[in-house]
Design an enzyme around this catalytic site. Sequence first.
Site, PDB file in Angstrom:
ATOM      1  N   GLY A   7      39.613  46.617  33.804  1.00  0.00           N
ATOM      2  CA  GLY A   7      38.541  45.637  34.018  1.00  0.00           C
ATOM      3  C   GLY A   7      37.479  46.087  35.012  1.00  0.00           C
ATOM      4  O   GLY A   7      36.984  45.264  35.796  1.00  0.00           O
ATOM      5  N   SER A  10      33.059  44.670  34.807  1.00  0.00           N
ATOM      6  CA  SER A  10      32.416  43.383  35.089  1.00  0.00           C
ATOM      7  C   SER A  10      32.936  42.828  36.417  1.00  0.00           C
ATOM      8  O   SER A  10      34.028  43.195  36.867  1.00  0.00           O
ATOM      9  CB  SER A  10      32.726  42.405  33.943  1.00  0.00           C
ATOM     10  OG  SER A  10      32.183  41.123  34.208  1.00  0.00           O
ATOM     11  N   GLY A  11      32.155  41.957  37.028  1.00  0.00           N
ATOM     12  CA  GLY A  11      32.590  41.142  38.156  1.00  0.00           C
ATOM     13  C   GLY A  11      33.307  41.876  39.277  1.00  0.00           C
ATOM     14  O   GLY A  11      32.810  42.849  39.856  1.00  0.00           O
ATOM     15  N   ILE A  12      34.501  41.421  39.577  1.00  0.00           N
ATOM     16  CA  ILE A  12      35.288  41.936  40.711  1.00  0.00           C
ATOM     17  C   ILE A  12      35.612  43.421  40.521  1.00  0.00           C
ATOM     18  O   ILE A  12      35.582  44.202  41.480  1.00  0.00           O
ATOM     19  CB  ILE A  12      36.590  41.088  40.852  1.00  0.00           C
ATOM     20  CG1 ILE A  12      36.240  39.640  41.215  1.00  0.00           C
ATOM     21  CG2 ILE A  12      37.521  41.683  41.904  1.00  0.00           C
ATOM     22  CD1 ILE A  12      37.379  38.640  41.028  1.00  0.00           C
ATOM     23  N   GLY A  13      35.887  43.808  39.285  1.00  0.00           N
ATOM     24  CA  GLY A  13      36.252  45.204  38.999  1.00  0.00           C
ATOM     25  C   GLY A  13      35.139  46.179  39.355  1.00  0.00           C
ATOM     26  O   GLY A  13      35.389  47.228  39.966  1.00  0.00           O
ATOM     27  N   SER A 136      45.829  34.773  40.946  1.00  0.00           N
ATOM     28  CA  SER A 136      44.920  33.666  41.255  1.00  0.00           C
ATOM     29  C   SER A 136      45.703  32.501  41.857  1.00  0.00           C
ATOM     30  O   SER A 136      46.884  32.316  41.545  1.00  0.00           O
ATOM     31  CB  SER A 136      44.242  33.193  39.968  1.00  0.00           C
ATOM     32  OG  SER A 136      43.584  31.963  40.177  1.00  0.00           O
ATOM     33  N   TYR A 161      46.631  30.155  31.346  1.00  0.00           N
ATOM     34  CA  TYR A 161      46.096  31.051  32.390  1.00  0.00           C
ATOM     35  C   TYR A 161      46.934  30.948  33.664  1.00  0.00           C
ATOM     36  O   TYR A 161      47.282  31.967  34.275  1.00  0.00           O
ATOM     37  CB  TYR A 161      44.632  30.677  32.668  1.00  0.00           C
ATOM     38  CG  TYR A 161      43.993  31.512  33.751  1.00  0.00           C
ATOM     39  CD1 TYR A 161      43.710  32.868  33.542  1.00  0.00           C
ATOM     40  CD2 TYR A 161      43.666  30.963  34.996  1.00  0.00           C
ATOM     41  CE1 TYR A 161      43.125  33.640  34.547  1.00  0.00           C
ATOM     42  CE2 TYR A 161      43.085  31.730  35.995  1.00  0.00           C
ATOM     43  CZ  TYR A 161      42.813  33.064  35.758  1.00  0.00           C
ATOM     44  OH  TYR A 161      42.248  33.833  36.759  1.00  0.00           O
TER      45      TYR A 161
HETATM   46  N1  LIG Z   1      36.314  34.912  39.099  1.00  0.00           N
HETATM   47  C1  LIG Z   1      37.213  34.178  39.736  1.00  0.00           C
HETATM   48  O1  LIG Z   1      36.895  33.133  40.371  1.00  0.00           O
HETATM   49  C2  LIG Z   1      38.655  34.580  39.762  1.00  0.00           C
HETATM   50  C3  LIG Z   1      39.558  33.785  40.525  1.00  0.00           C
HETATM   51  C4  LIG Z   1      40.899  34.160  40.560  1.00  0.00           C
HETATM   52  C5  LIG Z   1      41.315  35.285  39.867  1.00  0.00           C
HETATM   53  N2  LIG Z   1      40.443  36.024  39.127  1.00  0.00           N
HETATM   54  C6  LIG Z   1      40.946  37.211  38.413  1.00  0.00           C
HETATM   55  O2  LIG Z   1      40.143  38.317  38.750  1.00  0.00           O
HETATM   56  C7  LIG Z   1      40.231  39.314  37.721  1.00  0.00           C
HETATM   57  C8  LIG Z   1      38.843  39.849  37.399  1.00  0.00           C
HETATM   58  O3  LIG Z   1      38.084  38.788  36.826  1.00  0.00           O
HETATM   59  P1  LIG Z   1      36.519  38.606  37.030  1.00  0.00           P
HETATM   60  O4  LIG Z   1      36.325  37.314  37.715  1.00  0.00           O
HETATM   61  O5  LIG Z   1      35.888  39.839  37.585  1.00  0.00           O
HETATM   62  O6  LIG Z   1      36.089  38.354  35.484  1.00  0.00           O
HETATM   63  P2  LIG Z   1      35.106  39.117  34.496  1.00  0.00           P
HETATM   64  O7  LIG Z   1      33.778  39.315  35.113  1.00  0.00           O
HETATM   65  O8  LIG Z   1      35.193  38.336  33.227  1.00  0.00           O
HETATM   66  O9  LIG Z   1      35.810  40.556  34.294  1.00  0.00           O
HETATM   67  C9  LIG Z   1      36.986  40.682  33.542  1.00  0.00           C
HETATM   68  C10 LIG Z   1      37.242  42.149  33.230  1.00  0.00           C
HETATM   69  O10 LIG Z   1      38.428  42.229  32.387  1.00  0.00           O
HETATM   70  C11 LIG Z   1      38.111  42.990  31.234  1.00  0.00           C
HETATM   71  N3  LIG Z   1      38.901  42.565  30.076  1.00  0.00           N
HETATM   72  C12 LIG Z   1      38.953  41.336  29.503  1.00  0.00           C
HETATM   73  N4  LIG Z   1      39.724  41.355  28.417  1.00  0.00           N
HETATM   74  C13 LIG Z   1      40.180  42.628  28.287  1.00  0.00           C
HETATM   75  C14 LIG Z   1      40.991  43.288  27.339  1.00  0.00           C
HETATM   76  N5  LIG Z   1      41.494  42.664  26.266  1.00  0.00           N
HETATM   77  N6  LIG Z   1      41.280  44.609  27.524  1.00  0.00           N
HETATM   78  C15 LIG Z   1      40.750  45.278  28.573  1.00  0.00           C
HETATM   79  N7  LIG Z   1      39.949  44.714  29.500  1.00  0.00           N
HETATM   80  C16 LIG Z   1      39.663  43.400  29.346  1.00  0.00           C
HETATM   81  C17 LIG Z   1      36.639  42.726  30.999  1.00  0.00           C
HETATM   82  O11 LIG Z   1      36.087  43.705  30.140  1.00  0.00           O
HETATM   83  P3  LIG Z   1      34.623  43.484  29.449  1.00  0.00           P
HETATM   84  O12 LIG Z   1      33.615  43.900  30.489  1.00  0.00           O
HETATM   85  O13 LIG Z   1      34.673  44.400  28.274  1.00  0.00           O
HETATM   86  O14 LIG Z   1      34.509  42.045  29.095  1.00  0.00           O
HETATM   87  C18 LIG Z   1      36.108  42.795  32.430  1.00  0.00           C
HETATM   88  O15 LIG Z   1      35.934  44.148  32.833  1.00  0.00           O
HETATM   89  C19 LIG Z   1      40.947  38.633  36.544  1.00  0.00           C
HETATM   90  O16 LIG Z   1      42.300  39.040  36.518  1.00  0.00           O
HETATM   91  C20 LIG Z   1      40.866  37.150  36.894  1.00  0.00           C
HETATM   92  O17 LIG Z   1      41.955  36.417  36.342  1.00  0.00           O
HETATM   93  C21 LIG Z   1      39.127  35.696  39.071  1.00  0.00           C
END
Ligand SMILES: NC(=O)c1ccc[n+]([C@@H]2O[C@H](COP(=O)([O-])OP(=O)(O)OC[C@H]3O[C@@H](n4cnc5c(N)ncnc54)[C@H](OP(=O)(O)O)[C@@H]3O)[C@@H](O)[C@H]2O)c1
Length: 277
Positions: A7, A10-13, A136, A161
């Site tokens: 990941g 996008s976002g955190i990654g 989370s 989730y």
């Molecule tokens: N945002 C929040 O408030 C929050 C809070 C608590 C926990 N989290 C956790 O933080 C982590 C990162 O999330 P984020 O907020 O940065 O969300 P995000 O911006 O939606 O990023 C998600 C990442 O996961 C990748 N991904 C999704 N489905 C996938 C798949 N089938 N195979 C491989 N990669 C896949 C996406 O790839 P693409 O770029 O191709 O879509 C993207 O790089 C997640 O585990 C989420 O549960 C987030």
Amino acid sequence: MNLAITGPTSGIGVETVKALASKFNRIFLLVRSEEKAVSLIAEYFSSYDKGKFVIIPCDLGDLTSVSKAADLIKDQVDSLHVLINNAGGIFPEGKLTVDKLEQTFQINHLGHFLLTIKLRPLLENAGEAKVINVSSEAHKAAKPKLKEINDISKYSSFPAYANAKLFNILFSKSLSEKYADKGIYSYSLHPGVVKTNFGGDFSGVFKILIKLAQPFMINAAQGAKTTVFLASTATASLESGAYFKKSKPANPSKTAASATLREKLWILSQDLVKEYL
Ligand SMILES: NC(=O)c1ccc[n+]([C@@H]2O[C@H](COP(=O)([O-])OP(=O)(O)OC[C@H]3O[C@@H](n4cnc5c(N)ncnc54)[C@H](OP(=O)(O)O)[C@@H]3O)[C@@H](O)[C@H]2O)c1
């Protein structure tokens, strides 16, 4: 030192990789979109050596793809120092993956389980390695029924989730229990409530709620801080198996501390990926 992260597109990654880039020799970017990874490298990392970033195709919703991703990394390095299982998401519809498993469960947990187990020899070779699982606070709402985990007739997005994020914590603790004596340490974390593409597949009320909450959310660089802290801090200063928030150990739910549940999850996960091991 070698790093692998899911990941990173996008976002955190993205912010995690930006913050850690200078600390590692090789960085494996495990992505489902190679196009996004190429743009990411061009945008932020063009000043680094060409061989530093390696794009590895990996769709966590496809166990064959995950297995191949681990093999591709094994072909290139003998050791892996940090694995960040960061990818994840919440999905509006109950859908089965190509492996006929519920997608929230597979993408957030099972794909990472297979990836980690397949990379275990490389993690052991590092002498000291970390597996960081991005969970989370949503895990606190989890009420998992493992026997029904792939039954999409009962699907509801937030409960699915919450369960998956609980599994990230249970998996970290199990990894630590089973492999700390081999030098593999594991941590889980809550990144905060972060403005990213999270929940991007939703429309309607959920989308409106996310929009309304956005002014109160932290940005992605702030959301990456606990992951970066765990990846950069000496293992001696970190409690392996623990759950972290704001770069400090925190208490997860009572369910997250269940030894019975984490062993049941381990056995179920191992069974579901056995043909790839
Ligand atoms: N945002 C929040 O408030 C929050 C809070 C608590 C926990 N989290 C956790 O933080 C982590 C990162 O999330 P984020 O907020 O940065 O969300 P995000 O911006 O939606 O990023 C998600 C990442 O996961 C990748 N991904 C999704 N489905 C996938 C798949 N089938 N195979 C491989 N990669 C896949 C996406 O790839 P693409 O770029 O191709 O879509 C993207 O790089 C997640 O585990 C989420 O549960 C987030």
